[in-house]
Design a protein around this motif. Structure first.
Motif, PDB file in Angstrom:
ATOM      1  N   ILE A 134       2.737  43.356  -0.831  1.00 19.60           N
ATOM      2  CA  ILE A 134       1.377  43.252  -1.354  1.00 19.60           C
ATOM      3  C   ILE A 134       0.843  41.850  -1.071  1.00 19.60           C
ATOM      4  N   THR A 176      -2.668  41.140  -1.654  1.00 21.39           N
ATOM      5  CA  THR A 176      -3.712  40.923  -2.662  1.00 21.39           C
ATOM      6  C   THR A 176      -3.627  42.048  -3.684  1.00 21.39           C
ATOM      7  N   TYR A 177      -3.626  41.702  -4.965  1.00 22.45           N
ATOM      8  CA  TYR A 177      -3.481  42.738  -5.995  1.00 22.45           C
ATOM      9  C   TYR A 177      -4.721  42.808  -6.879  1.00 22.45           C
ATOM     10  N   ARG A 178      -5.325  43.978  -6.883  1.00 17.68           N
ATOM     11  CA  ARG A 178      -6.432  44.334  -7.778  1.00 17.68           C
ATOM     12  C   ARG A 178      -7.498  43.248  -7.846  1.00 17.68           C
ATOM     13  N   THR A 179      -8.193  43.089  -6.738  1.00 21.14           N
ATOM     14  CA  THR A 179      -9.372  42.244  -6.705  1.00 21.14           C
ATOM     15  C   THR A 179     -10.590  43.142  -6.562  1.00 21.14           C
ATOM     16  N   SER A 223      -6.520  46.748  -3.699  1.00 24.03           N
ATOM     17  CA  SER A 223      -5.402  45.866  -3.368  1.00 24.03           C
ATOM     18  C   SER A 223      -5.227  45.897  -1.866  1.00 24.03           C
ATOM     19  N   LEU A 256       3.066  48.868  -3.310  1.00 26.96           N
ATOM     20  CA  LEU A 256       2.205  48.709  -4.486  1.00 26.96           C
ATOM     21  C   LEU A 256       2.906  49.189  -5.747  1.00 26.96           C
ATOM     22  N   GLU A 292       3.927  47.000  -9.076  1.00 33.66           N
ATOM     23  CA  GLU A 292       3.494  47.346 -10.437  1.00 33.66           C
ATOM     24  C   GLU A 292       4.659  47.711 -11.354  1.00 33.66           C
TER      25      GLU A 292
END
Length: 349
Positions: free
Chosen positions: A149, A151-154, A167, A268, A272
């Motif tokens: 990952i 980039t996570y949850r932008t 993401s 992903l 998480e």
């Protein structure tokens, strides 16, 4: 050219994605690795990709895989992947199809039971295991590329959609990972054109903000893919399932869930904390076909937690044929192609 030349091909599909495997009719390409041979095709002989992916010979939804001699002494064969967006260094569905074509053509001798062999993709060495029963290739498992990952949850503002949460994973290419429920999609076949339009708008917005860099490969070009994610169902111990759809090009949603898309989902889910090594995820496409990804290990690469994985699916042979390349045909564009055509088969030894 005084007479038509031919390409020897085997058409296959995995999960609905058609891959045309070229087994003969192309000269040996220059390059000390399959990656360099791919770069030669891309820079000096892109006519082969254009010939086979566009009218009158093909359509943009297809892929093409050229079998070439391996340069890695540990590999049995090499292959170069060609798609409408260019030359990906790896693809799960194309690897499943190429491995099946090698077995069905006899380039890799077929044996009953489980058999393993090694391929050389532009991304490097790929281990393959095929299950053969009564002479039929029932399943192929191939290594997915190490995935992580970035980039996570932008969020990003997309003019036609509003605020979109996503993401970004790397799994052979950079993927935007988007929950389908944001837009009310249930990931049915009837939604295909709307999924493609939605994905295109998101990808264009993300591209406009800049690119992504791989921790060893550096700049691998603008973000090309988007993977829509449905809810995850816990089917059994260590086994999960999710509907999925992968966008690869304007107007094109893959018929399969794609191997690299499945690898991105594994990265992903591990990020998480919902899966661990040994767990499996079955991704199900708009056409109800499926690939199964298995998380096989994790390691740390700088700030990235990298997920090792493999992809299992089945490919089917659609046709074995010769494609006539007649450069006198006004519908055939031979620029970037003439110099690599040959009457001789590709050397594989």
């Amino acid at each position: 050219m005084s007479h038509p030349l031919t390409l020897q091909v085997m058409d296959t599909h995995a999960g609905g994605d058609v891959s045309r495997i070229v087994t003969g009719g192309i000269r040996a390409l220059p390059g000390e690795s399959v990656r360099q041979q791919m770069e030669y095709l891309r820079d000096d002989a892109d006519g082969l990709r254009k010939l086979l992916l566009f009218e009158p010979y093909g359509i943009p939804e297809m892929s093409v895989d050229l079998i070439v001699p391996a340069t890695d002494p540990a590999a049995d064969h090499g292959y170069i992947i060609m798609e409408v967006m260019g030359y990906p260094i790896y693809s799960g569905s194309n690897t499943l199809c190429t491995a099946t074509a090698l077995l069905e053509s006899g380039l890799v001798p077929k044996r009953e039971g489980d058999q393993s062999f090694t391929l050389e993709a532009p991304a490097g060495r790929v281990q393959v295991t095929a299950r053969v029963r009564n002479g039929v290739v029932e399943a192929v498992t191939c290594e997915g590329l190490p995935s992580y990952i970035d980039t996570y949850r932008t969020t990003i503002h997309v003019p036609s959609l509003g605020e979109v949460t996503y993401s970004v994973a790397y799994s052979g290419g950079f993927y935007a990972l988007v929950e389908s429920a944001q837009f009310g999609f249930v990931l049915s076949r009837e939604e295909e054109s709307r999924l493609a339009a939605c994905a295109h708008a998101i990808v264009e917005a993300i591209r406009a903000e800049g690119g992504f860099s791989h921790y060893t490969l550096g700049d691998v070009g603008p973000l090309p893919f988007l993977h829509f994610m449905g809810p995850v169902e816990h089917v059994a111990e260590h086994f999960y399932r999710s509907r999925s759809a992968t966008y690869v090009h304007p107007g094109v949603i893959c018929r399969s869930t794609t191997g690299t898309g499945t690898s991105a989902r594994l990265a992903l889910m591990h990020h998480e904390g919902t899966i661990q090594p040994g767990d499996r995820l079955e991704t199900v496409s708009l056409r109800e076909t499926a690939f199964t990804g298995t998380l096989t290990g994790i390691r740390q690469e700088g700030r990235h937690t990298v997920v090792e994985n493999n992809i299992t699916g089945r490919a089917y042979v659609l046709a074995r044929s010769q494609i006539v390349v007649n450069c006198e045909d006004p519908l055939v564009e031979c620029a970037g192609l003439r110099h690599i055509l040959t009457d001789e088969p590709i050397p594989h030894e």
